[in-house]
Design a protein around this motif. Structure first.
Motif, mmCIF file in Angstrom:
data_model
loop_
_atom_site.group_PDB
_atom_site.id
_atom_site.type_symbol
_atom_site.label_atom_id
_atom_site.label_comp_id
_atom_site.label_asym_id
_atom_site.label_seq_id
_atom_site.Cartn_x
_atom_site.Cartn_y
_atom_site.Cartn_z
ATOM 1 N N LEU A 107 0.774 -1.320 0.612
ATOM 2 C CA LEU A 107 -0.316 -0.034 0.157
ATOM 3 C C LEU A 107 0.281 1.514 0.030
ATOM 4 O O LEU A 107 1.836 1.337 0.536
ATOM 5 N N ASP A 108 0.505 2.097 -0.838
ATOM 6 C CA ASP A 108 1.601 3.518 -0.933
ATOM 7 C C ASP A 108 0.185 4.778 -1.161
ATOM 8 O O ASP A 108 -0.148 5.303 -1.981
ATOM 9 N N THR A 109 0.395 5.491 -0.064
ATOM 10 C CA THR A 109 -0.147 6.263 0.173
ATOM 11 C C THR A 109 0.345 7.631 -0.914
ATOM 12 O O THR A 109 -0.794 8.141 -0.872
ATOM 13 N N ASP A 110 2.116 7.312 -1.533
ATOM 14 C CA ASP A 110 1.891 8.373 -1.815
ATOM 15 C C ASP A 110 1.570 7.990 -3.860
ATOM 16 O O ASP A 110 0.711 9.627 -4.172
ATOM 17 N N LEU A 111 1.080 7.412 -3.756
ATOM 18 C CA LEU A 111 0.398 7.126 -5.310
ATOM 19 C C LEU A 111 -1.575 7.861 -4.821
ATOM 20 O O LEU A 111 -2.105 9.011 -5.615
ATOM 21 N N ALA A 112 -2.235 7.552 -4.223
ATOM 22 C CA ALA A 112 -2.896 8.147 -3.592
ATOM 23 C C ALA A 112 -2.967 9.989 -3.380
ATOM 24 O O ALA A 112 -3.701 10.672 -4.218
ATOM 25 N N ASN A 113 -1.687 10.402 -2.519
ATOM 26 C CA ASN A 113 -1.639 11.791 -3.079
ATOM 27 C C ASN A 113 -1.690 12.310 -4.474
ATOM 28 O O ASN A 113 -1.953 13.356 -4.504
ATOM 29 N N GLU A 114 -1.135 11.474 -5.104
ATOM 30 C CA GLU A 114 -0.463 11.808 -6.167
ATOM 31 C C GLU A 114 -1.856 11.937 -7.212
ATOM 32 O O GLU A 114 -1.744 12.969 -7.674
ATOM 33 N N TRP A 115 -2.224 10.977 -6.995
ATOM 34 C CA TRP A 115 -3.731 10.825 -8.055
ATOM 35 C C TRP A 115 -4.675 11.989 -7.322
ATOM 36 O O TRP A 115 -4.705 12.840 -8.119
ATOM 37 N N ASN A 116 -4.667 11.901 -6.278
ATOM 38 C CA ASN A 116 -5.639 13.185 -5.571
ATOM 39 C C ASN A 116 -5.393 14.618 -6.528
ATOM 40 O O ASN A 116 -6.130 15.481 -6.313
ATOM 41 N N SER A 117 -3.864 14.885 -6.217
ATOM 42 C CA SER A 117 -3.503 16.416 -6.877
ATOM 43 C C SER A 117 -3.594 16.086 -8.258
ATOM 44 O O SER A 117 -4.022 17.197 -9.119
ATOM 45 N N ASN A 118 -4.112 15.400 -9.304
ATOM 46 C CA ASN A 118 -4.552 15.262 -10.902
ATOM 47 C C ASN A 118 -6.523 14.538 -11.161
ATOM 48 O O ASN A 118 -6.572 15.272 -12.285
ATOM 49 N N TYR A 119 -7.073 14.713 -10.079
ATOM 50 C CA TYR A 119 -7.464 13.776 -10.296
ATOM 51 C C TYR A 119 -9.074 14.262 -9.851
ATOM 52 O O TYR A 119 -9.145 14.739 -8.806
ATOM 53 N N PHE A 120 -10.612 14.573 -10.292
ATOM 54 C CA PHE A 120 -11.752 14.634 -9.120
ATOM 55 C C PHE A 120 -11.891 13.849 -8.043
ATOM 56 O O PHE A 120 -12.085 14.672 -7.070
ATOM 57 N N THR A 121 -11.784 12.415 -8.490
ATOM 58 C CA THR A 121 -12.626 11.749 -7.900
ATOM 59 C C THR A 121 -10.801 11.627 -6.416
ATOM 60 O O THR A 121 -9.678 12.229 -6.791
ATOM 61 N N GLN A 122 -11.707 11.145 -5.579
ATOM 62 C CA GLN A 122 -10.719 11.258 -4.510
ATOM 63 C C GLN A 122 -9.980 9.599 -3.583
ATOM 64 O O GLN A 122 -10.641 9.109 -3.294
ATOM 65 N N ALA A 123 -9.051 9.614 -3.924
ATOM 66 C CA ALA A 123 -8.129 8.025 -3.643
ATOM 67 C C ALA A 123 -7.931 8.075 -2.335
ATOM 68 O O ALA A 123 -7.217 9.051 -1.789
ATOM 69 N N TYR A 124 -7.206 7.016 -1.360
ATOM 70 C CA TYR A 124 -7.236 7.139 -0.386
ATOM 71 C C TYR A 124 -6.989 5.445 0.187
ATOM 72 O O TYR A 124 -7.322 4.822 -0.607
ATOM 73 N N VAL A 125 -6.369 5.631 1.210
ATOM 74 C CA VAL A 125 -5.790 3.858 1.960
ATOM 75 C C VAL A 125 -6.378 4.068 3.184
ATOM 76 O O VAL A 125 -6.375 5.102 3.499
ATOM 77 N N TYR A 126 -7.215 2.439 3.284
ATOM 78 C CA TYR A 126 -7.944 2.615 4.742
ATOM 79 C C TYR A 126 -7.989 0.932 5.189
ATOM 80 O O TYR A 126 -8.605 0.402 4.240
ATOM 81 N N GLU A 127 -6.957 0.302 5.988
ATOM 82 C CA GLU A 127 -7.912 -1.107 6.540
ATOM 83 C C GLU A 127 -7.142 -1.409 5.719
ATOM 84 O O GLU A 127 -7.580 -2.852 4.872
ATOM 85 N N GLY A 128 -6.429 -1.468 5.074
ATOM 86 C CA GLY A 128 -5.368 -2.920 4.138
ATOM 87 C C GLY A 128 -5.620 -2.574 2.197
ATOM 88 O O GLY A 128 -5.803 -3.466 2.139
ATOM 89 N N SER A 129 -6.726 -1.642 2.470
ATOM 90 C CA SER A 129 -7.600 -1.387 1.036
ATOM 91 C C SER A 129 -6.786 0.152 0.102
ATOM 92 O O SER A 129 -6.560 0.833 1.138
ATOM 93 N N TYR A 130 -7.253 -0.407 -1.041
ATOM 94 C CA TYR A 130 -7.116 1.410 -1.425
ATOM 95 C C TYR A 130 -8.882 1.635 -1.841
ATOM 96 O O TYR A 130 -9.631 0.606 -2.411
ATOM 97 N N TYR A 131 -9.019 3.084 -1.624
ATOM 98 C CA TYR A 131 -10.488 2.803 -2.119
ATOM 99 C C TYR A 131 -10.317 4.184 -3.435
ATOM 100 O O TYR A 131 -9.449 5.055 -3.159
ATOM 101 N N LEU A 132 -11.437 4.520 -4.052
ATOM 102 C CA LEU A 132 -11.806 5.524 -4.883
ATOM 103 C C LEU A 132 -12.421 5.918 -4.436
ATOM 104 O O LEU A 132 -14.164 5.018 -5.478
ATOM 105 N N ASP A 133 -13.272 7.682 -4.755
ATOM 106 C CA ASP A 133 -14.588 8.157 -4.485
ATOM 107 C C ASP A 133 -14.632 8.926 -5.318
ATOM 108 O O ASP A 133 -14.198 9.460 -5.992
#
Length: 170
Positions: A107-133
């Motif tokens: 799991l890589d929070t940097d991946l989620a943070n980089e995603w969030n800087s370029n897209y309107f959807t929100q990525a995050y890491v929580y309890e062993g999973s990646y989420y996209l909202d």
């Protein structure tokens, strides 16, 4: 002569306005998918079904806002409503996740943070999973076309995000 010209112009303007007010012009035609829909879970579920998605309305729990399960191609989405008062809700959120619990070290929070800087959807890491909202505002109503476009955009981001995940196809 200037008085006559002014009078003719005033007469033409009066006749034009009167014809418009009396229904002299054709009423605008509004396609069904452009009409404002009620901001209710029932209306959203119906619009998503009409757009071709398999929708299940989840049982209502008095302690939680309404939710749906939506099947969109290979993806199963959790869709929930928030800001609900009575049957009307302010927002609808679509969410999907990828379970990495067995490989939590990847799991890589940097991946989620980089995603969030370029897209309107929100990525995050929580309890062993990646989420996209993604959230759509319903307050004041929405159109079926807007709901469909939101879902298409979200699913495009889901595919793109999945390709960025560890083990995904880039």
């Amino acid at each position: 002569m200037p008085t006559f010209t002014l009078s003719v112009a005033a007469l033409l303007l009066t006749v034009s306005l009167g014809a418009a007010q009396a229904g002299g012009g054709a009423a605008p035609v509004t396609p069904a998918n452009a009409q404002v829909q009620a901001a209710t879970p029932t209306a959203v579920a119906a619009a998503l079904r009409e757009a071709g998605y398999a929708v299940t309305v989840n049982p209502v729990d008095t302690d939680e806002d309404p939710s749906l399960s939506v099947k969109a191609g290979n993806y199963e989405l959790d869709v929930w409503f928030s800001g609900c008062r009575g049957t009307s809700c302010d927002r609808v959120t679509a969410s999907t996740s990828w379970d990495y619990e067995d490989d939590a070290g990847s799991l890589d929070t940097d991946l989620a943070n980089e995603w969030n800087s370029n897209y309107f959807t929100q990525a995050y890491v929580y309890e062993g999973s990646y989420y996209l909202d993604s959230t759509l505002t319903l307050r004041g109503g929405y159109t079926k076309a807007a709901l469909g476009a939101w879902m298409e955009d979200y699913l495009g981001d889901v595919e793109d995000f999945e390709a960025e995940l560890p083990g995904g196809e880039e």
